[in-house]
Design an enzyme around this catalytic site. Sequence first.
Site, PDB file in Angstrom:
ATOM      1  N   SER A  47      50.456  59.414  -4.282  1.00 32.58           N
ATOM      2  CA  SER A  47      50.748  58.097  -4.844  1.00 32.58           C
ATOM      3  C   SER A  47      52.117  58.050  -5.497  1.00 32.58           C
ATOM      4  O   SER A  47      52.802  57.026  -5.458  1.00 32.58           O
ATOM      5  CB  SER A  47      49.685  57.738  -5.888  1.00 32.58           C
ATOM      6  N   ASN A  48      52.536  59.171  -6.096  1.00 38.92           N
ATOM      7  CA  ASN A  48      53.821  59.172  -6.778  1.00 38.92           C
ATOM      8  C   ASN A  48      55.014  59.195  -5.828  1.00 38.92           C
ATOM      9  O   ASN A  48      56.144  59.040  -6.253  1.00 38.92           O
ATOM     10  CB  ASN A  48      53.888  60.364  -7.733  1.00 38.92           C
ATOM     11  N   LYS A  87      41.093  66.216  -4.102  1.00 34.90           N
ATOM     12  CA  LYS A  87      41.927  65.883  -5.253  1.00 34.90           C
ATOM     13  C   LYS A  87      41.274  64.711  -5.962  1.00 34.90           C
ATOM     14  O   LYS A  87      41.123  63.630  -5.386  1.00 34.90           O
ATOM     15  CB  LYS A  87      43.342  65.497  -4.803  1.00 34.90           C
ATOM     16  N   SER A 135      41.501  62.171  -9.017  1.00 37.00           N
ATOM     17  CA  SER A 135      42.488  61.683  -9.979  1.00 37.00           C
ATOM     18  C   SER A 135      41.905  60.893 -11.129  1.00 37.00           C
ATOM     19  O   SER A 135      42.630  60.522 -12.042  1.00 37.00           O
ATOM     20  CB  SER A 135      43.536  60.817  -9.264  1.00 37.00           C
ATOM     21  N   GLY A 171      43.639  65.766 -10.398  1.00 39.17           N
ATOM     22  CA  GLY A 171      44.685  64.875  -9.926  1.00 39.17           C
ATOM     23  C   GLY A 171      45.616  64.399 -11.014  1.00 39.17           C
ATOM     24  O   GLY A 171      46.430  63.500 -10.785  1.00 39.17           O
TER      25      GLY A 171
END
Lengths: 306, 306, 306, 306
Positions: C56-57, C175, C177, C201
Amino acid sequence: SRSQSSPAAGRLDLSGIYPPIATPFTTKEAVDYQRLEENLQKYAKMPFKGLVVQGSNGEYPYLTEDERVEVVRTVRRTLPEGKVLMAGSGCESTRATVELTEKMTAAGADAVLVVTPCFYKGKMDSRALIHHFTKVADSSPVPVVLYSVPANTGLEMPLDAVVELSQHPNILGLKDSRGDITRIGLIVHKTKTQNFQVLAGSAGFLMAAYCVGAVGGVCALANVLGQELCELERLCQSGGWEEARILQQRLIEPNAAVTRKLGVPALKQAMEWFGFHGGACRSPLQPLTEAETQQLRRDFSTNGWL
Amino acid sequence: SRSQSSPAAGRLDLSGIYPPIATPFTTKEAVDYQRLEENLQKYAKMPFKGLVVQGSNGEYPYLTEDERVEVVRTVRRTLPEGKVLMAGSGCESTRATVELTEKMTAAGADAVLVVTPCFYKGKMDSRALIHHFTKVADSSPVPVVLYSVPANTGLEMPLDAVVELSQHPNILGLKDSRGDITRIGLIVHKTKTQNFQVLAGSAGFLMAAYCVGAVGGVCALANVLGQELCELERLCQSGGWEEARILQQRLIEPNAAVTRKLGVPALKQAMEWFGFHGGACRSPLQPLTEAETQQLRRDFSTNGWL
Amino acid sequence: SRSQSSPAAGRLDLSGIYPPIATPFTTKEAVDYQRLEENLQKYAKMPFKGLVVQGSNGEYPYLTEDERVEVVRTVRRTLPEGKVLMAGSGCESTRATVELTEKMTAAGADAVLVVTPCFYKGKMDSRALIHHFTKVADSSPVPVVLYSVPANTGLEMPLDAVVELSQHPNILGLKDSRGDITRIGLIVHKTKTQNFQVLAGSAGFLMAAYCVGAVGGVCALANVLGQELCELERLCQSGGWEEARILQQRLIEPNAAVTRKLGVPALKQAMEWFGFHGGACRSPLQPLTEAETQQLRRDFSTNGWL
Amino acid sequence: SRSQSSPAAGRLDLSGIYPPIATPFTTKEAVDYQRLEENLQKYAKMPFKGLVVQGSNGEYPYLTEDERVEVVRTVRRTLPEGKVLMAGSGCESTRATVELTEKMTAAGADAVLVVTPCFYKGKMDSRALIHHFTKVADSSPVPVVLYSVPANTGLEMPLDAVVELSQHPNILGLKDSRGDITRIGLIVHKTKTQNFQVLAGSAGFLMAAYCVGAVGGVCALANVLGQELCELERLCQSGGWEEARILQQRLIEPNAAVTRKLGVPALKQAMEWFGFHGGACRSPLQPLTEAETQQLRRDFSTNGWL
C-alpha cells in the site's frame, strides 16, 4: 381514555407531531418543574398530537426512576384534553421495563415508548428483542410504541423483529430515529395489514417519511420550531409537496445541529433563543463551547430562522 | 486498608488476575446470594489478585441499585484478607456515579471500576469524559479505575483523556476491553511517569498486554478457567514466554466464545461445566440455543479443556 | 531460487523485517527510477530480510501495470543476493491477478503479496476469497502471501478462509495490517501444523505480534527507521523483552503518524528527514499541510527520533 | 451533442431513469458483446433517459481498460438518438481518470460518471476530493457526474466537497448510492442555485429521493424491471403519490436482493428470469448458491413480480 379516536379496532391514533420534551434543570441540576410547566403552557397552544416525555432529548438516562415518573405526572396535569402523552419507559432489563411501564401508566401515560435494551448489543438479536417487547406489551396497561435509536444505543431493531412485533395487539407502532428511508418504506409495506404506525424520529427526514407512509414524527426540533413542523405535517398530509419541500429543506441544518452534530445542549440553547426554558444539561453533558454556539446560530440563521 | 502493599506513594497495587464475577439468579430471576457465596468460596482458593464485582459480566445493567450494592456487600464478607474488591459504580450521570461510588465504598469496595457513560455517545468527547471522571475521582473515598468497553458502550475512551486522567492522584489505572494492543502499548508509554496501571479486559490478548506493559487482567474467562489464567500470568511475569504462548493460544477460542461470540449466557453455561454456579441470565438475555451450546462446547473441547 | 533456505519442505523462510518501499516520483509525477535506486542502495546496507514492492505504501493503485512491473524489475537488479523480493500482484479480478503474478515473477519476484479484492466487499465472503486465492496460488510460479489490510480495503480476510488457505502448498503466510492481536494469535494457533508464517503489517504492534507467534513484519516505518526495526526484531527474537518494550513504545507514535494518521505523504516526508528520497505522491494524495508537517515532526521528536 | 435539451445554460438535462447495465460474459469470462447488444435492443424500447455504462453493476473493476472503452463503444453504436450515454471513467489516480475520461468521450460518452477514489480512504478528505474532481472536470470534454457509493468504496463524498464542486461549470450532478435521504435533501438545498442534479443510486429510495428534489435514478433494478421504474418516475413527476407509494413498496425487496443482499450475481440471475442476458460474473464474484437463488426468487415473488 384521555386521548382521541383511533382508526381501527379502537387503536390509539398516533398520527401527528410530538416534541420529545427537554427536561429543564436548576443551576444545582435538580429538575426544574416550574420551568417545565412554563414550557408546557407554550406547547399547549401548538397543534401537536401530543408530547413524548423521556425520549432521548429528555435526558432520561440521567434521571432517577422517581424523577422520570414525576416528570410524567407533571406533564399529565398540564396537558390539554385530547393530546397524547407518550412516556419513555424503557430500561435494560425486561423486569425493570415492565415495572416502570406500570408506574408510567399510573402517572398518566396514554402510551409508552420503549427503547431497545442495548448494553449487551451482541446478544440483542431478534429472538431477545421479540421476547423483551412481547413481555412488556403483554403486561402493559397502555399501548406500546417501539423505539429504535441506533445513534444512542448502537443497535438497530431488526426488520424481522419489527414485523413480528407489529402483530402484537398492544404494540401500535415504531419510532425510527435513524432515518433509513428504504427501511421505513419496507416496514410500512410489511406491516400494512396490522395498521402499524411508523413515526419519524427526526425532523431531517420527516417529509420523506410521510412520502413513504409514516404517520407522524417525534422530532427534537419541535421543541424549538413546533409550529413549523406542524405546518410541514399539514403540507405533507394535504399534498402540498412543493411547498413542503422548501420548508423541509430549511429545517435540515437546524435539526442536524440540535441532534447529531451538537446534541441536547444545543437543543436547549436553541430553546432559549426561541422563548422556551432550555438551560444546562446534567453532567457529563457539557455546555456548548463558544464556537459551537456560533455554529448552532449559523445553522439557524442561514436558513432564515434567526 | 484491606488490600496489600502498593508500588508507589501508597498506591493500591492492581497487578494480577481478577474474575469479573457473574451474578447467579434463582429460577424467578432474583439474585441468588447463596449460590454466589458458593462460587466465592471456590474462587477464594485461587491465586487471584481480587475480584471485580459488577463488571459487564455481572449483568449490572439488569440489577437495581440496591442489588448492586448488596452483591458487593456479600462479596466483601466472603473475600479473604488481602484480596482486592473492585466494584463497578459507573452510571450514566455524574451525580449518580458519585453517589453509587460512595455506597460501594461503604459496602466494602477497595476500588471502583467506572465505565464510560455512553448513551449520548456523540457528546462523550474528551472534555466531557475528563470532567466526569475528575468529579467522580475527586469525591471517591477509594481509588478509581477507568473502564473502556466499546463492545458494550459503543464508545472508546480517547487516548488524550486517559493520559490526562492518569495524572489524577485518585485514578489508578484503566481496564481496556477492546484489546487494541498498539493503543495499550501507547497508553503504558504515555502514562509511565504516573505509574498508571493498565489491566487487559479480556483473556484473548492477556499475554500480549503483559508483553507491552500491562500489569494484569480482568477476564471473564477467569470465572471458568481461573487457575489457568493465573498460570498464564505467572509465566508472563517470570519470562516463560514459550510456555505462555502455548497456553495463551489454547485460551483464545474459549474466551471468544464466552465473550464476543456468545456472551454472558455462554459464560454462565461454561461455569456450570467447570463446577461453578452459572445458571440463567436475566431477561432479555436469552439462554443459549442447542446449536450455540454445541459451538461453545466445541470451542472448549478442541482446545483441550473439555 | 534467489532467496535463502526455508524451514520446512523447501519453503521460503519469510522471517524478518521488510520495508514496503515507497515509490518516488518526479515533479511531473513520473516514476523516478533514479531516486528509487538511491533509496535501494541505502536499504541494501540494513539487515532487512527483503523488500516488499507494491504494498500500500508504494502507491500501487496509482501506478499503471507497466509501471508496477518495471518497479519490480528495477528492485530486482539492485537487491543483494539472499534478500527476498516480495511483489504486490493483487488486482480486483482473479484473471488479472493471475496475469500480473506471472509478470511479477518474470520481473524477478521471489514471492507475491496478494491483497484481498474488495470492491464488491459485500460478496467477498470466505467462499469467494478461497476461490480467488486458490486460483492465484495454483497458477503462481512463486509462493503467495495473503494480504489483509482493512484500513484500505474495508474488508478483513475471514479467519476460516485464512485457515483453509494455509493448507495450500503455495500459500506461505499472511501479512495482517489491522493488528488485532487476539486474531493474530489465533491464526498462528490454528495454522501451526502448516508452518504458516504471519507477518505484522505495521510497526505499532510488531513486538506483540512476535510475542504471540508472528515471524516478522512488513512495516511502513522501516522506510524511515529501518535499523531500529531490525533491532526491535533482534530483541524480540533473543528474548530481550524489557529492552524491546522500551524501543517498541518509542516507535508507536512515529508509526501511527506515517500510516493511520497522516498516511503515505507523511511517510515520504519523514523519509526526507532521515536521508531518503520521499517527495510528493501522485494525485489525489495531497502534500501535508503545514500543521500536519508539524504534527508529524512532533510525533518523531517527542519520542527522541528527531 | 447527441443528447437532448438542457434546463439552464445549455446544460445536459440528466432527469430520468438509467439502468447501470450489466456486462454479460461468455463461459470463458470474455465480454460477450453479442449478448450485450441483445440486451441493449430490449432496453431501447423502454422510456429510459439513457444508460449508465461501467457503473458498479457493470463489474468495471474486473474489466481491462480496453474492455471498458470497447463496451462503451458498443453501447454508443446501439443507443437510439436522444438517449444519454453516461460512462464510468473513475480510477484511483487523477491522471488515470483524466486519461480514461478522454477515451470514454472518444468512444461516445455524453457524460462521465466518476467514482470517488478510495484506496487511501483515510486521506480522501474534502481537500483531496475537490482537487481530484476539479482536475478531472477541467480537462473532461464532456460533463462530469460525481459518484458516491460507500457500500463499495467505504467512503462517502463529504457534503462540503459536493457543494463546492457543484459550482464547477463542468460538474452537473451526483449519483448518491447510500440513500441517506436527509443528506440528499440537504445537497439539493445547498446546490439549488447551481441547478445541480441529484440522481438516486438505488431503486429502494427512488420515490423519497424525488420527494426531496432528486431528478432521477440510476438503479440496478432497472436492468430487470425497467418499465416499472420508469412508471414510478412518471407517477412521482406527475404527483401520483399514492399510486407511487404502492409501486415503490413492492420494489424495495427485489431491489435489496439484487444489490445489498446478494449483489451483481443476483442481478444477473434476475435478468435471466425477466428475459435478458445475465449469466455469470467474473471471478472472484461467485454464482449464487441454491439457497440464495431461492431467497432471490422469493423477494421477487412475494412482491408479485414472479
